[in-house]
Design an enzyme around this catalytic site. Structure first.
Site, PDB file in Angstrom:
ATOM      1  CG  HIS A 216      -0.226   0.262   2.672  1.00 38.80           C
ATOM      2  ND1 HIS A 216       0.539  -0.716   3.099  1.00 38.80           N
ATOM      3  CD2 HIS A 216      -0.071   1.539   3.265  1.00 38.80           C
ATOM      4  CE1 HIS A 216       0.929  -0.094   4.243  1.00 38.80           C
ATOM      5  NE2 HIS A 216       0.516   1.373   4.236  1.00 38.80           N
TER       6      HIS A 216
HETATM    7  C1  UD1 Z   1      -2.679   4.910   5.726  1.00 34.14           C
HETATM    8  C2  UD1 Z   1      -1.625   5.460   6.931  1.00 34.14           C
HETATM    9  C3  UD1 Z   1      -0.494   4.112   6.588  1.00 34.14           C
HETATM   10  C4  UD1 Z   1      -1.312   2.978   7.205  1.00 34.14           C
HETATM   11  C5  UD1 Z   1      -2.352   2.651   6.190  1.00 34.14           C
HETATM   12  C6  UD1 Z   1      -3.105   1.450   6.609  1.00 34.14           C
HETATM   13  C7  UD1 Z   1      -0.923   7.850   6.889  1.00 34.14           C
HETATM   14  C8  UD1 Z   1      -0.092   8.975   6.179  1.00 34.14           C
HETATM   15  N1  UD1 Z   1      -0.610   6.416   6.384  1.00 34.14           N
HETATM   16  O1  UD1 Z   1      -2.220   4.973   4.789  1.00 34.14           O
HETATM   17  O2  UD1 Z   1       0.537   4.506   7.726  1.00 34.14           O
HETATM   18  O3  UD1 Z   1      -0.234   1.927   7.171  1.00 34.14           O
HETATM   19  O4  UD1 Z   1      -3.114   3.815   6.372  1.00 34.14           O
HETATM   20  O5  UD1 Z   1      -3.902   0.893   5.691  1.00 34.14           O
HETATM   21  O6  UD1 Z   1      -1.769   7.944   7.701  1.00 34.14           O
HETATM   22  N2  UD1 Z   1      -9.752   4.742   1.588  1.00 34.14           N
HETATM   23  C9  UD1 Z   1     -10.996   3.934   1.494  1.00 34.14           C
HETATM   24  N3  UD1 Z   1     -11.508   3.627   2.710  1.00 34.14           N
HETATM   25  C10 UD1 Z   1     -11.143   3.589   3.744  1.00 34.14           C
HETATM   26  C11 UD1 Z   1      -9.916   4.371   4.038  1.00 34.14           C
HETATM   27  C12 UD1 Z   1      -9.303   4.641   2.814  1.00 34.14           C
HETATM   28  O7  UD1 Z   1     -11.485   3.736   0.395  1.00 34.14           O
HETATM   29  O8  UD1 Z   1     -11.603   3.266   4.703  1.00 34.14           O
HETATM   30  C13 UD1 Z   1      -8.932   5.188   0.440  1.00 34.14           C
HETATM   31  C14 UD1 Z   1      -8.717   6.588   0.765  1.00 34.14           C
HETATM   32  O9  UD1 Z   1      -9.902   7.424   0.127  1.00 34.14           O
HETATM   33  C15 UD1 Z   1      -7.576   6.875  -0.381  1.00 34.14           C
HETATM   34  C16 UD1 Z   1      -6.877   5.628   0.007  1.00 34.14           C
HETATM   35  O10 UD1 Z   1      -7.577   4.663   0.563  1.00 34.14           O
HETATM   36  O11 UD1 Z   1      -7.774   7.031  -1.542  1.00 34.14           O
HETATM   37  C17 UD1 Z   1      -5.685   5.924   0.955  1.00 34.14           C
HETATM   38  O12 UD1 Z   1      -6.206   6.152   2.252  1.00 34.14           O
HETATM   39  P1  UD1 Z   1      -5.527   6.959   3.367  1.00 34.14           P
HETATM   40  O13 UD1 Z   1      -6.159   7.260   4.587  1.00 34.14           O
HETATM   41  O14 UD1 Z   1      -5.163   8.328   2.548  1.00 34.14           O
HETATM   42  O15 UD1 Z   1      -3.901   6.334   3.457  1.00 34.14           O
HETATM   43  P2  UD1 Z   1      -3.592   4.817   3.560  1.00 34.14           P
HETATM   44  O16 UD1 Z   1      -2.516   4.922   2.165  1.00 34.14           O
HETATM   45  O17 UD1 Z   1      -4.326   3.929   3.863  1.00 34.14           O
END
Ligand code: UD1
Length: 374
Positions: A216
């Site tokens: 990820h």
């Molecule tokens: C975040 C954390 C990372 C952790 C990871 C585990 C930060 C900087 N990074 O990264 O340390 O290891 O989570 O998952 O805080 N999304 C969904 N559904 C959700 C949550 C997110 O679809 O429930 C999508 C968001 O819209 C986004 C992407 O997933 O497009 C990434 O989510 P985001 O919270 O930005 O960071 P992660 O890459 O998940």
């Protein structure tokens, strides 16, 4: 839960998936403490950084975490958008009812955002998993760690390496509490409850005869060409064994633009906690770019190949079963060949990863309120 005016109120902050397993044992220890007449109160604050059932609610249900007392509901966004939304909403919560200590865990955006707000409002900050450093400023998590630790009052650490990082940055020993690893508390508490995912039989998964992959990190998954090259190397390097790949939402976006994958790579939804760790426990090995998973594989003695150039958790490499393979896909095959040849190290369990970190944290917090009038 309402604050009792007489007793100190601790905000426990959780925002993203890797936070939930870290707060569960702290909340459990707080509940035990309260049942035995202890006076501290807590308010569970979910920032809403992760919001899907699969990324959030499933973990609350499986790990018996109570409903949050406040949900800031920030949702998706860029790093700055998420950070600012969390800050504005957490500040409002503190203005409505201030707390006495803000307990943050891990290294996600919510960790940093809430610690800044708390400290500026005069609320002391405690950081669970403080002191970790990868040295890689291209990771948003490393910025989060550095900013959070720069304004943390009390550090709850998982390793001697973390203690040393903090001492080197001038933190006195009185503010460092080496308590162990709350993520491992959760793993040990749930080891007997792990259960197979529904697809185990359909995919014919046998113990030691399949791999688990998670990816990820932006460096691995934001560019289609890098992700495709990595998955080709994984599929080929794992020979004919099935490779179970629970796809993170961030990774899913890039995968939509990809051309095709080796047949042995099996895409599945993000898994709930008990199913995911069942898969890991029985796998031949895990291939990942996560940090937390390298700790879990170390405790379960499962070989782990980390697709990163650095780690903030060196004990998983020095003591445990983890090895840094790097982000160059060509590094995988020689490592997998060693694994197939039965030449992977055995590993051991780091100090204080014994399932008692949550209890130690609650004991220390009680002493802090007593001694320093936090
Ligand atoms: C975040 C954390 C990372 C952790 C990871 C585990 C930060 C900087 N990074 O990264 O340390 O290891 O989570 O998952 O805080 N999304 C969904 N559904 C959700 C949550 C997110 O679809 O429930 C999508 C968001 O819209 C986004 C992407 O997933 O497009 C990434 O989510 P985001 O919270 O930005 O960071 P992660 O890459 O998940």
């Amino acid at each position: 839960m309402m604050a009792n005016i007489k007793y100190p109120l601790i905000d426990i902050i959780a925002g993203a998936r890797p936070n939930f397993m870290k707060i569960a044992p702290i909340i459990r220890a707080m509940q035990v403490w309260q049942q035995s007449g202890g006076g501290m109160r807590y308010r569970l604050v979910h920032t809403g950084q992760h919001y899907d059932a699969r990324m959030s609610n499933d973990f609350f249900v499986q790990l018996g975490i109570p409903e949050p007392d406040a949900n800031l509901g920030v949702g998706s966004g860029s790093q700055a958008e998420q950070t600012s939304a969390i800050m504005v909403r957490y500040e409002k919560l503190l203005l409505d009812q201030c707390s006495d200590l803000c307990l943050v865990v891990g290294d996600v955006t919510s960790t940093m955002a809430c610690s800044i707000v708390a400290q500026k409002m005069g609320v002391k900050v405690a950081h669970v998993e403080g002191g970790l450093r990868s040295g890689d400023w291209s990771m948003p998590e490393e910025i989060n760690r550095m900013v959070t630790d720069a304004i943390t009052n009390y550090f709850f650490t998982t390793s001697e390496a973390a203690n040393q990082n903090l001492r080197r940055s001038g933190i006195p020993d009185e503010r460092i509490f080496f308590v162990g690893n709350t993520m491992i508390d959760t793993l040990l508490a749930n080891m007997d409850r792990l259960r197979p995912p529904v697809f185990r039989d359909e995919l014919g998964l046998e113990t030691g005869q399949y791999f688990v992959v998670t990816l990820h990190r932006p460096a691995n998954v934001d560019e289609t060409s890098q992700l495709q090259a990595m998955l080709m190397a994984i599929g080929n390097g794992c020979r004919d064994l099935p490779v179970i790949f629970p796809v993170h939402p961030r990774t899913a976006k890039t995968m939509r633009e990809m051309d095709g994958l080796p047949d042995n790579i099996k895409l599945v939804e993000p898994q709930p906690y008990l199913e995911f760790n069942y898969l890991v426990k029985h796998a031949k090995a895990v291939i990942t770019d996560s940090g937390g998973i390298t700790e879990e594989t170390t405790v379960m003695a499962v070989p782990c190949l980390t697709l990163r150039d650095t780690t903030e958790r060196p004990e998983t490499v020095v003591i445990g079963t983890n090895e840094l393979i790097g982000t160059d896909p060509t590094g995988l095959k020689p490592a997998l060949d060693r694994l197939f040849a039965g030449e992977w190290k055995q590993g051991d369990i780091p100090e204080k990863w014994d399932g008692k970190a949550g209890e130690r944290i609650v004991t220390v917090m009680e002493q802090l309120f007593d001694q320093f009038n936090v």
